[in-house]
Every structure is written in structure tokens, then in C-alpha cells.
Design a protein around this motif. Structure first.
Motif, PDB file in Angstrom:
ATOM      1  N   HIS A  48    -111.961  37.671  75.495  1.00 19.34           N
ATOM      2  CA  HIS A  48    -111.699  36.259  75.220  1.00 19.34           C
ATOM      3  C   HIS A  48    -110.195  35.999  75.124  1.00 19.34           C
ATOM      4  CE1 HIS A  48    -115.684  34.411  74.519  1.00 19.34           C
ATOM      5  NE2 HIS A  48    -116.061  35.633  74.158  1.00 19.34           N
ATOM      6  N   LEU A  49    -109.507  36.857  74.393  1.00 20.76           N
ATOM      7  CA  LEU A  49    -108.078  36.668  74.197  1.00 20.76           C
ATOM      8  C   LEU A  49    -107.300  36.867  75.501  1.00 20.76           C
ATOM      9  CD1 LEU A  49    -105.614  36.206  72.411  1.00 20.76           C
ATOM     10  CD2 LEU A  49    -105.690  38.641  71.774  1.00 20.76           C
ATOM     11  N   ALA A  50    -107.635  37.903  76.277  1.00 15.82           N
ATOM     12  CA  ALA A  50    -106.939  38.162  77.538  1.00 15.82           C
ATOM     13  C   ALA A  50    -107.127  37.010  78.517  1.00 15.82           C
ATOM     14  CB  ALA A  50    -107.438  39.466  78.147  1.00 15.82           C
ATOM     15  N   ALA A  51    -108.347  36.484  78.606  1.00 18.93           N
ATOM     16  CA  ALA A  51    -108.607  35.367  79.513  1.00 18.93           C
ATOM     17  C   ALA A  51    -107.818  34.129  79.085  1.00 18.93           C
ATOM     18  CB  ALA A  51    -110.098  35.062  79.560  1.00 18.93           C
ATOM     19  N   LEU A  52    -107.749  33.895  77.781  1.00 14.93           N
ATOM     20  CA  LEU A  52    -106.999  32.751  77.280  1.00 14.93           C
ATOM     21  C   LEU A  52    -105.511  32.861  77.623  1.00 14.93           C
ATOM     22  CD1 LEU A  52    -106.677  30.204  75.530  1.00 14.93           C
ATOM     23  CD2 LEU A  52    -106.564  31.690  73.511  1.00 14.93           C
ATOM     24  N   LEU A  53    -104.932  34.031  77.378  1.00 20.19           N
ATOM     25  CA  LEU A  53    -103.509  34.212  77.650  1.00 20.19           C
ATOM     26  C   LEU A  53    -103.201  34.150  79.145  1.00 20.19           C
ATOM     27  CD1 LEU A  53    -102.661  37.147  75.191  1.00 20.19           C
ATOM     28  CD2 LEU A  53    -102.513  34.688  74.778  1.00 20.19           C
ATOM     29  N   ALA A  54    -104.051  34.765  79.963  1.00 17.67           N
ATOM     30  CA  ALA A  54    -103.791  34.828  81.402  1.00 17.67           C
ATOM     31  C   ALA A  54    -103.927  33.465  82.067  1.00 17.67           C
ATOM     32  CB  ALA A  54    -104.734  35.828  82.064  1.00 17.67           C
ATOM     33  N   ASN A  55    -104.844  32.650  81.592  1.00 19.20           N
ATOM     34  CA  ASN A  55    -105.093  31.350  82.226  1.00 19.20           C
ATOM     35  C   ASN A  55    -104.160  30.251  81.737  1.00 19.20           C
ATOM     36  OD1 ASN A  55    -107.262  31.998  84.018  1.00 19.20           O
ATOM     37  ND2 ASN A  55    -108.604  32.195  82.222  1.00 19.20           N
ATOM     38  N   HIS A  56    -103.337  30.553  80.732  1.00 16.90           N
ATOM     39  CA  HIS A  56    -102.389  29.556  80.222  1.00 16.90           C
ATOM     40  C   HIS A  56    -101.009  30.201  80.052  1.00 16.90           C
ATOM     41  CE1 HIS A  56    -106.387  28.069  78.955  1.00 16.90           C
ATOM     42  NE2 HIS A  56    -105.877  26.879  79.262  1.00 16.90           N
ATOM     43  N   PRO A  57    -100.405  30.655  81.132  1.00 22.09           N
ATOM     44  CA  PRO A  57     -99.122  31.378  81.023  1.00 22.09           C
ATOM     45  C   PRO A  57     -97.990  30.513  80.473  1.00 22.09           C
ATOM     46  CG  PRO A  57     -99.621  30.881  83.316  1.00 22.09           C
ATOM     47  CD  PRO A  57    -100.839  30.540  82.543  1.00 22.09           C
ATOM     48  N   SER A  58     -98.054  29.201  80.684  1.00 23.10           N
ATOM     49  CA  SER A  58     -96.971  28.354  80.172  1.00 23.10           C
ATOM     50  C   SER A  58     -96.965  28.304  78.654  1.00 23.10           C
ATOM     51  CB  SER A  58     -97.098  26.940  80.738  1.00 23.10           C
ATOM     52  OG  SER A  58     -98.334  26.357  80.365  1.00 23.10           O
ATOM     53  N   PHE A  60     -98.209  30.876  76.812  1.00 28.04           N
ATOM     54  CA  PHE A  60     -98.058  32.254  76.324  1.00 28.04           C
ATOM     55  C   PHE A  60     -97.162  33.036  77.299  1.00 28.04           C
ATOM     56  CE2 PHE A  60    -102.300  30.686  75.135  1.00 28.04           C
ATOM     57  CZ  PHE A  60    -102.185  30.718  73.757  1.00 28.04           C
ATOM     58  N   PRO A  61     -95.863  32.803  77.238  1.00 27.14           N
ATOM     59  CA  PRO A  61     -94.949  33.427  78.212  1.00 27.14           C
ATOM     60  C   PRO A  61     -94.775  34.933  78.032  1.00 27.14           C
ATOM     61  CG  PRO A  61     -93.725  32.212  76.536  1.00 27.14           C
ATOM     62  CD  PRO A  61     -95.165  31.901  76.305  1.00 27.14           C
ATOM     63  N   ASP A  62     -95.215  35.482  76.895  1.00 30.06           N
ATOM     64  CA  ASP A  62     -95.105  36.932  76.687  1.00 30.06           C
ATOM     65  C   ASP A  62     -96.213  37.629  77.460  1.00 30.06           C
ATOM     66  OD1 ASP A  62     -94.621  39.473  75.880  1.00 30.06           O
ATOM     67  OD2 ASP A  62     -95.312  39.201  73.811  1.00 30.06           O
ATOM     68  N   THR A  63     -95.927  37.940  78.736  1.00 27.62           N
ATOM     69  CA  THR A  63     -96.967  38.515  79.592  1.00 27.62           C
ATOM     70  C   THR A  63     -97.241  39.981  79.262  1.00 27.62           C
ATOM     71  OG1 THR A  63     -95.278  39.005  81.254  1.00 27.62           O
ATOM     72  CG2 THR A  63     -96.481  36.925  81.488  1.00 27.62           C
ATOM     73  N   ASP A  64     -96.360  40.637  78.533  1.00 27.99           N
ATOM     74  CA  ASP A  64     -96.596  42.044  78.195  1.00 27.99           C
ATOM     75  C   ASP A  64     -97.894  42.205  77.401  1.00 27.99           C
ATOM     76  OD1 ASP A  64     -94.295  42.769  79.478  1.00 27.99           O
ATOM     77  OD2 ASP A  64     -93.068  42.842  77.663  1.00 27.99           O
ATOM     78  N   GLU A  65     -98.122  41.307  76.466  1.00 30.26           N
ATOM     79  CA  GLU A  65     -99.362  41.371  75.682  1.00 30.26           C
ATOM     80  C   GLU A  65    -100.573  41.175  76.578  1.00 30.26           C
ATOM     81  OE1 GLU A  65    -101.570  39.194  71.862  1.00 30.26           O
ATOM     82  OE2 GLU A  65     -99.833  38.240  72.829  1.00 30.26           O
ATOM     83  N   THR A  66    -100.480  40.216  77.491  1.00 29.54           N
ATOM     84  CA  THR A  66    -101.615  39.939  78.387  1.00 29.54           C
ATOM     85  C   THR A  66    -101.917  41.148  79.264  1.00 29.54           C
ATOM     86  OG1 THR A  66    -100.779  37.655  78.481  1.00 29.54           O
ATOM     87  CG2 THR A  66    -102.536  38.243  80.001  1.00 29.54           C
ATOM     88  N   VAL A  67    -100.867  41.770  79.788  1.00 27.46           N
ATOM     89  CA  VAL A  67    -101.051  42.950  80.643  1.00 27.46           C
ATOM     90  C   VAL A  67    -101.711  44.082  79.859  1.00 27.46           C
ATOM     91  CG1 VAL A  67     -99.828  44.766  81.898  1.00 27.46           C
ATOM     92  CG2 VAL A  67     -99.184  42.364  82.223  1.00 27.46           C
ATOM     93  N   ARG A  68    -101.273  44.305  78.626  1.00 30.36           N
ATOM     94  CA  ARG A  68    -101.878  45.377  77.816  1.00 30.36           C
ATOM     95  C   ARG A  68    -103.366  45.111  77.580  1.00 30.36           C
ATOM     96  NH1 ARG A  68     -97.129  44.809  74.740  1.00 30.36           N
ATOM     97  NH2 ARG A  68     -98.294  43.624  73.163  1.00 30.36           N
ATOM     98  N   LEU A  69    -103.707  43.873  77.293  1.00 27.60           N
ATOM     99  CA  LEU A  69    -105.111  43.539  77.027  1.00 27.60           C
ATOM    100  C   LEU A  69    -105.975  43.733  78.277  1.00 27.60           C
ATOM    101  CD1 LEU A  69    -104.591  40.313  74.875  1.00 27.60           C
ATOM    102  CD2 LEU A  69    -105.436  42.518  74.053  1.00 27.60           C
TER     103      LEU A  69
END
Length: 594
Positions: A48-58, A60-69
Motif C-alpha cells: 500500500h505504501l509503495a504504491a502510494l509513493l510511486a504513484n504520487h512522486p510530486s 513524495f520526492p524522496d524516491t530512495d524510500e520508494t525504491v527500497r519498498l
């Protein structure tokens, strides 16, 4: 209520309100749930969290967290699961967002690696996986094309083709842009291997398209263009014959508003075939293809209505007149020149031509050049009188305001005539001055930075060229002022480095004339400023900076396709080949449009 369900409710509310604050709150709740949940729930919350961060990059600009998830999810997702591709796709999207934010080449490499990883996870073909991945990265692809980073772009497409194999239903999605990139790299480096590979891919693309493909005309024309490149490289009659046939097929398969362009390309190819093999039928065919009713020649377009001539027809008429003028030079037969002049005057008389002052000006200037050419052959000054009268009439019909390019071009056209007419040098200088005043007046009132900068640049070019004629230092000073105004207007535009470099070159020339040390120091500062203004992310940055450091060509090639030649002539397209020292231009890489 636990954190996860509360976050789910906030997201449902976000769908209704589009309040970005709800996204931030939901992400915080998912993080709390992730920290407090059991091992069984942790994967579900992570998704749930990864999908939320990946689909709203503007948000959540910290993509490192998204990549780890996402990598954590991929580590526990079976290779046979259809979900694996979707998570790999989100990883591509995340790396692409990181590259767009940072412009770092390393992030682009990670994006490409993620694409290859996603393709390796595809379990079903024919469901749009390749297209969906390429649609995630349009801006990086556009940037590579804009910066001419052909090696990286070709490498990406070649690797994708190698991974998906020859029978993949989406192969065409990759073949077409790969062929285009190879052709562009060939034009830059002239590698025959690129040309042959490009030809193979374009042929494959055409063969796998159906007869009703909406892009069929474009495919036919692209293949014909490559065959013309092959003819230039190998001089094979078969290549140019096939190219002509494909251009005509493209015209027959195209919509009415694009048909004229394909017919113009066909005429170019036929005329080049005539110049190579001297078949008189080809010369007449090239002229006929440029006539307004040339659609009647198309086997599958004989019932199409023929509209009133438009600007494409008038440009084609100019193209035909150039062919005739070249033939006059080659054979000495003035009938060809008379025919060319008649074509242009008839085109100028078309009522609908006055909807486009630029085209009207172009027609008149070309006609005046042909009349001047006839005067130079026969010595009959009545042809010069007719030419100047025609341009004067064009000036009187132009609007007083809002048409600086046509007005200035007609004025310089008159000046060009007077320069080639004995005892008229004074009048020539005055008409150039009038053209400069038209451009400067319009530039001072222009609100659009692009137009303002272009108008001042054109005025500077005319003054700089007039300095060559008169050797008056005041003209060089005024050219510097115009180039400075052009650079000031372009400060926020991509052309700013080139404007600065042109200004620096003119200031340097003034220093060579006057010896003033302040001019030399100013020119050096301007060049450093121009070099420093080049986009640091461009692969061609060093080449561009080197060019700017040495200054532009002595005679800038074009500003809004207005050219200055050494004699001071000015037209809205390139100087006709029959007025150049070289009478029979060889087709280079690609062919010029009229």
C-alpha cells in the motif's frame, strides 16, 4: 481503528477531494502500521505504501524510500506471479521520476536497468507491456532526442528488441523509434552500418503494417527518405526508382493537408534522378508533380477533390521555378526562365495568397530574382524595372503593422536588385536602412521575447552585411546595439548562448577595426558567458561550448529562415541554387524542403 484502515479511509476521501494533505497523512499512517504490524501484515502494508509513493512522486520526492519498498516487495513476489510485472513497472516509474528531478546520468541508467528487469518479468506477451513501459519515460526519451544522445537511445531500443525477440506482437513499438534514431545517427556520423540497419528496420516496419494502417503514408515516406540516403551513398538506380515510387504511394495514402509535402519530396527525387541520368521525361514529371492538380497523377486518388491552391502549392511553385532556372543555366534556353517567371507571377496573382504575407513575399522575391537573372543574361534593363516595380507593389499591399518579416524582406529584395544594377548603389543602401527601421520598430513594440530577439537579430544581420558594402564604422556600432538587444530579450530562451556568441563576434570585429581594449575585454566576457550558459546535461555540451568559444560562422545561416548572402540579398528560404556559384547542387544527406 488501526493505522492501516485509517490510511485507507483517508485515501478514499482523497479521491473525492483531491486534497494533497491527505496523501501525506496516509503515508505517515502506513509507516506507523509498518512499524507496529506483524510479519504477516507487513508485506500488505508495504505494498500500500509503495504504491502510494510511486504513484504520487510530486508529493513524495524522496524516491530512495520508494525504491527500497518496491525492491522488498519484488524479493518476496514469485517470478511466475503476474503482479511482478506491475511492481517492476512502478520501479521504472520511480527511477524515471528521480532522473527528471536530478538530471543525473546515473538515475537514467537505473531507469533503463529497471526497464530491462521489468521486461524479464513479463509472463504474457501481447498485453501492452513494452508500450506501457515506454509510456512511463517519454520525457527522458525526448531529452535524449533533443540532445542527440543517439548512442544511448539506440542502445536502449536494441536491448529491448533483443529481449523481446523477433515474434513479439509489440516489436513495432520499438522498431520505429530505433530506425529513426539510427537514421539520425547516420546523418551525424555517416556510418554505412547504421544506414543499412536503418533501411532493414524501416522495411520490416512497412511490411508488418497493414494496408489500412493510419501511419502508412508516413511509413512509406520514411522508407523513401532512407532510400534517398542510400542513393547518395551508393549511387544505385534501383534505390532512387524505389524512392520515387514510395513517395507517390505516400501521397496517395495521405490526407489532403499532407499530400503536397509527399509530392514535393517525389519531385525532388525525380529531379535528382533527371540530373543524374538526364532523362527528359523526368524533368517534366518533376515540374508536373509540383502543380496544384498533381493529385490527378495518383492511381488511388483520382477522385479526390482538388482544393484551391494554398501555401504548400505556392512553395511548390517556387520549387518548380528553381528547377526551370537551373535548366536554363544548363542548356542556355531562355524559354525555361520565361516559363519559371510566368509560374511565379501567376501564383502571386492568386487571391487567396494574400491570407499569408510571408508566402506572398516569398513568391515576389523569387520572381524578382528570376527577372534579375534574365537581365544578367540579356542585358535588358526592362526586366530590372519590372522586378523593382513588382516588389514596390508588394510593399504597398503589406499591412502597415504586424508584418515586419515580409516588409523587410521585400525592401532588402529591392536593395539586392539595385546592387546588381549599375549606378544604383545609393538606392540600395537606403532600402536596407528602411528594412532595418521596420524590424527595429516592430522589435521595440514586441511583447513576445522570441519574436523580439529574432527581429533585433535580423536587423543586426542587415546592418552587419551593409557594413561590408560601405565600410562605415557607424553601421558596425548599430549592429552591436541590435545584437545586444537581441541577447537581452533572449536571456530566458535556449538561444541565449548563440545570441551572446554572435554579439561577441561582432564586438571582436569592432575591436579589430578600432583597437579599443574595452571591446576586446567585452568580447571575452561575452564568450565566457555564452560558454557557461550551455545546458550542462547535453551530451554535445563540449562541442557546443567549443563552437561558442570560437564564435559563430561569419555569416549566420538563418533567422526565422531569413538568409543574408554576401551581396545583401534576402529571402525567406534558401538562396536558389541557380544563383549560387555552383549550378548543380549534389543531394547531400537527406533533401531540403522548399
Amino acid at each position: 481503528m488501526d493505522h492501516r484502515h485509517h490510511a485507507d479511509q483517508l485515501l478514499e476521501h482523497y479521491v473525492q477531494t483531491r486534497d494533497a494533505k491527505l496523501l501525506i497523512q496516509s503515508a505517515d499512517l502506513y509507516r506507523r502500521a509498518l512499524a507496529a504490524g506483524s510479519a504477516a501484515d507487513r508485506i500488505a502494508v508495504t505494498k500500500h505504501l509503495a504504491a502510494l509513493l510511486a504513484n504520487h512522486p510530486s508529493q513524495f520526492p524522496d524516491t530512495d524510500e520508494t525504491v527500497r519498498l518496491i525492491n522488498r516487495i519484488l524479493a518476496v513476489t514469485p517470478s511466475s506471479s503476474p503482479d511482478r510485472f506491475e511492481w517492476s513497472r512502478l520501479l521504472v516509474k520511480t527511477h524515471c521520476a528521480a532522473y527528471l528531478a536530478s538530471a543525473e546520468p546515473a538515475d537514467l541508467d537505473l531507469t533503463f536497468d529497471a526497464i530491462f528487469q521489468a521486461l524479464a518479468t513479463c509472463t504474457q506477451t501481447g498485453h501492452g507491456e513494452v508500450l506501457s513501459l515506454l509510456h512511463l519515460i517519454p520525457r527522458p526519451l525526448d531529452q535524449m532526442e533533443r540532445h542527440r544522445d543517439w548512442d544511448r537511445l539506440i542502445g536502449l531500443y536494441e536491448q529491448i528488441l533483443a529481449m523481446i525477440g523477433p515474434d513479439h506482437p509489440e516489436r513495432r513499438v520499438v522498431v520505429r523509434p530505433l530506425a529513426s534514431a539510427l537514421r539520425n545517427r547516420y546523418r551525424q556520423g555517416h556510418s554505412l552500418a547504421d544506414l543499412e540497419r536503418c533501411l532493414t528496420l524501416y522495411q520490416e516496419d512497412l511490411e508488418t503494417s497493414g494496408p489500412d494502417d493510419e501511419h502508412r503514408a508516413e511509413l512509406l515516406s520514411d522508407l523513401a527518405d532512407v532510400l534517398m540516403d542510400c542513393f547518395a551513398a551508393f549511387s544505385s538506380r534501383d534505390d532512387i526508382d524505389r524512392a520515387v515510387d514510395l513517395y507517390l504511394q505516400a501521397a496517395g495514402a495521405s490526407e489532403s493537408w499532407t499530400r503536397r509535402g509527399h509530392l514535393s519530396d517525389a519531385a525532388d527525387a525525380v529531379h535528382e534522378r533527371y540530373e543524374t541520368y538526364l532523362d527528359p521525361d523526368d524533368f517534366e514529371l518533376a515540374i508536373v508533380l509540383l502543380q496544384p492538380r498533381s493529385t490527378d497523377l495518383l492511381a488511388n486518388a483520382t477522385d479526390l477533390p482538388v482544393n484551391a491552391p494554398d501555401h504548400r502549392d505556392h512553395r511548390a511553385t517556387i520549387q518548380a521555378s528553381e528547377y526551370l532556372a537551373q535548366e536554363c543555366d544548363r542548356t542556355g534556353d531562355l524559354a525555361h526562365l520565361r516559363r519559371a517567371i510566368g509560374m511565379l507571377l501567376q501564383a502571386a496573382a492568386q487571391d487567396n495568397l494574400f491570407d499569408n504575407w510571408t508566402d506572398y513575399c516569398m513568391i515576389l522575391v523569387h520572381a524578382s530574382r528570376l527577372l534579375r537573372h534574365r537581365y544578367e543574361i540579356t542585358g535588358d534593363s526592362s526586366f530590372m524595372e519590372q522586378a523593382t516595380s513588382m516588389l514596390h507593389e508588394g510593399i504597398s499591399e503589406c499591412p502597415d503593422h504586424g508584418a515586419p518579416w515580409p516588409q523587410s524582406c521585400l525592401l532588402v529584395g529591392i536593395a539586392d536588385l539595385y546592387r546588381h544594377w549599375p549606378d544604383h548603389a545609393t538606392e540600395a543602401a537606403q532600402y536596407v536602412e528602411d528594412a532595418v527601421q521596420v524590424l527595429v520598430t516592430e522589435a521595440s513594440e514586441a511583447e513576445d521575447a522570441v519574436n523580439k530577439s529574432a527581429l533585433y537579430t535580423r536587423a543586426g544581420e542587415l546592418l552587419r552585411d551593409q557594413y561590408d558594402q560601405q565600410a562605415d564604422p557607424a553601421l558596425l556600432d548599430r549592429a552591436v546595439d541590435c545584437y545586444q538587444q537581441a541577447a537581452d530579450a533572449a536571456e530566458q530562451l535556449p538561444v541565449w548562448p548563440r545570441r551572446l556568441s554572435r554579439l561577441a563576434a561582432t564586438v571582436t570585429e569592432r575591436h579589430e577595426l578600432s583597437g579599443k581594449p574595452e571591446d576586446l575585454a567585452r568580447a571575452q566576457d561575452l564568450r565566457r558567458q555564452a560558454v557557461g550558459a550551455v545546458d550542462t546535461q547535453r551530451p554535445s555540451r563540449l562541442r557546443e561550448q567549443t563552437r561558442l568559444a570560437h564564435g559563430p560562422d561569419r555569416f549566420p545561416s538563418r533567422t526565422r529562415r531569413l538568409l543574408v548572402n554576401r551581396s545583401g540579398g534576402c529571402i525567406l528560404a534558401q538562396e536558389p541554387s541557380w544563383l549560387r556559384a555552383r549550378s548543380y547542387p549534389q543531394r547531400g544527406v537527406g533533401h531540403a524542403n522548399p
